[in-house]
Enzyme design. Structure first.
Site, PDB file in Angstrom:
ATOM      1  N   GLN A   1      -2.051  -1.626  42.790  1.00 54.04           N
ATOM      2  CA  GLN A   1      -1.549  -2.612  42.383  1.00 54.04           C
ATOM      3  C   GLN A   1      -1.841  -3.654  42.575  1.00 54.04           C
ATOM      4  OE1 GLN A   1       1.310  -0.741  45.320  1.00 54.04           O
ATOM      5  NE2 GLN A   1       2.826  -1.945  44.400  1.00 54.04           N
TER       6      GLN A   1
ATOM      7  N   CYS B   1       9.245  -2.253  46.178  1.00 54.57           N
ATOM      8  CA  CYS B   1       8.235  -2.225  46.285  1.00 54.57           C
ATOM      9  C   CYS B   1       7.603  -4.283  45.722  1.00 54.57           C
ATOM     10  CB  CYS B   1       7.794  -1.949  44.828  1.00 54.57           C
ATOM     11  SG  CYS B   1       6.421  -1.502  44.215  1.00 54.57           S
ATOM     12  N   LEU B   2       5.610  -3.556  46.352  1.00 52.63           N
ATOM     13  CA  LEU B   2       5.737  -4.792  46.365  1.00 52.63           C
ATOM     14  C   LEU B   2       4.755  -5.409  44.886  1.00 52.63           C
ATOM     15  CD1 LEU B   2       2.355  -4.523  49.137  1.00 52.63           C
ATOM     16  CD2 LEU B   2       5.232  -5.357  49.344  1.00 52.63           C
TER      17      LEU B   2
ATOM     18  N   GLY C   1       3.790   0.068  52.174  1.00 50.85           N
ATOM     19  CA  GLY C   1       2.314   0.865  51.858  1.00 50.85           C
ATOM     20  C   GLY C   1       2.085  -0.245  49.975  1.00 50.85           C
TER      21      GLY C   1
ATOM     22  N   HIS D   1       2.777   5.650  42.104  1.00 54.20           N
ATOM     23  CA  HIS D   1       1.715   4.534  41.352  1.00 54.20           C
ATOM     24  C   HIS D   1       0.403   5.190  40.959  1.00 54.20           C
ATOM     25  CE1 HIS D   1       4.290   0.736  42.481  1.00 54.20           C
ATOM     26  NE2 HIS D   1       4.093   1.468  43.518  1.00 54.20           N
TER      27      HIS D   1
ATOM     28  N   HIS E   1       6.652   7.252  47.161  1.00 56.93           N
ATOM     29  CA  HIS E   1       6.391   6.348  46.286  1.00 56.93           C
ATOM     30  C   HIS E   1       5.260   5.880  45.707  1.00 56.93           C
ATOM     31  CE1 HIS E   1       8.111   2.149  45.609  1.00 56.93           C
ATOM     32  NE2 HIS E   1       6.675   1.947  45.529  1.00 56.93           N
ATOM     33  N   GLU E   2       4.243   5.605  46.742  1.00 60.60           N
ATOM     34  CA  GLU E   2       2.837   5.472  46.570  1.00 60.60           C
ATOM     35  C   GLU E   2       2.399   6.272  45.891  1.00 60.60           C
ATOM     36  OE1 GLU E   2       2.002   2.607  47.476  1.00 60.60           O
ATOM     37  OE2 GLU E   2       3.877   2.521  48.927  1.00 60.60           O
TER      38      GLU E   2
END
Ligand code: NI
Length: 172
Positions: A52, A95-96, A47, A141, A137-138
């Site tokens: 990001q 997480c990226l 995701g 952000h 989670h996304e």
């Protein structure tokens, strides 16, 4: 399509609240979603939120199909959670924007999410399992929240130190 740079903690952009997409989804938004998807697959991750890659818009891409399965890209524009289960589930998240760090986060086990898809069509669906974890989670952000913010301050600070150290090492 193009692979864009993924920003990592403690970049202050990750604390920004993203703005809704207004006036419908344009080709420019679709190009952004294409780039986000390519960036996510390249990373690889399941995701990615627009912030990001430094774009403060309420746009998320996701693909939670297994790595041996056919790709199933999903796009969420202006997502809203319309229902959350009382039951919580703990999941080990990563997480990226927080590379190499994983920790358990408790979240509602199931949620209903309403959003616009790639073509601007309104969709509402129920999510559970990895889908529920990932969309929550996304969506964090979009509010300037990373999963570390759900952990103790000690764990958060230590994770940020590790990410910074790894980057210095990479740069050297
Ligand atoms: Ni993330």
């Amino acid at each position: 399509m193009a692979i864009r740079e993924i920003i990592t903690v403690p970049n202050p952009l990750l604390k920004e609240v993203s703005k809704p997409v207004e006036g419908g989804i344009t080709d420019e938004h679709r190009r952004l979603m294409d780039d986000m998807l390519e960036t996510m697959y390249d990373a690889p991750g399941v995701g990615l939120a627009a912030i990001q890659i430094g774009v403060p818009l309420r746009i998320i891409v996701m693909d939670i199909s297994g790595k041996d399965d056919a790709r199933e890209p999903r796009y969420f524009v202006n997502p809203e959670i319309t229902w959350r289960s009382e039951e919580l589930k703990s999941w080990e998240e990563g997480c990226l924007s927080v590379p190499e760090i994983y920790d358990e986060v408790d979240r509602p086990a199931r949620v209903k999410v309403k959003y616009l898809d790639y073509n601007g069509k309104e969709v509402e669906e129920e999510a559970d399992g990895l889908f529920a974890v990932c969309i929550q989670h996304e969506m964090d952000h979009l509010e300037g929240v990373v999963f570390l913010d759900h952990l103790s301050r000690l764990k958060r600070d230590s994770a940020i130190r590790k990410v910074k150290k790894a980057q210095k090492f990479e740069a050297a």
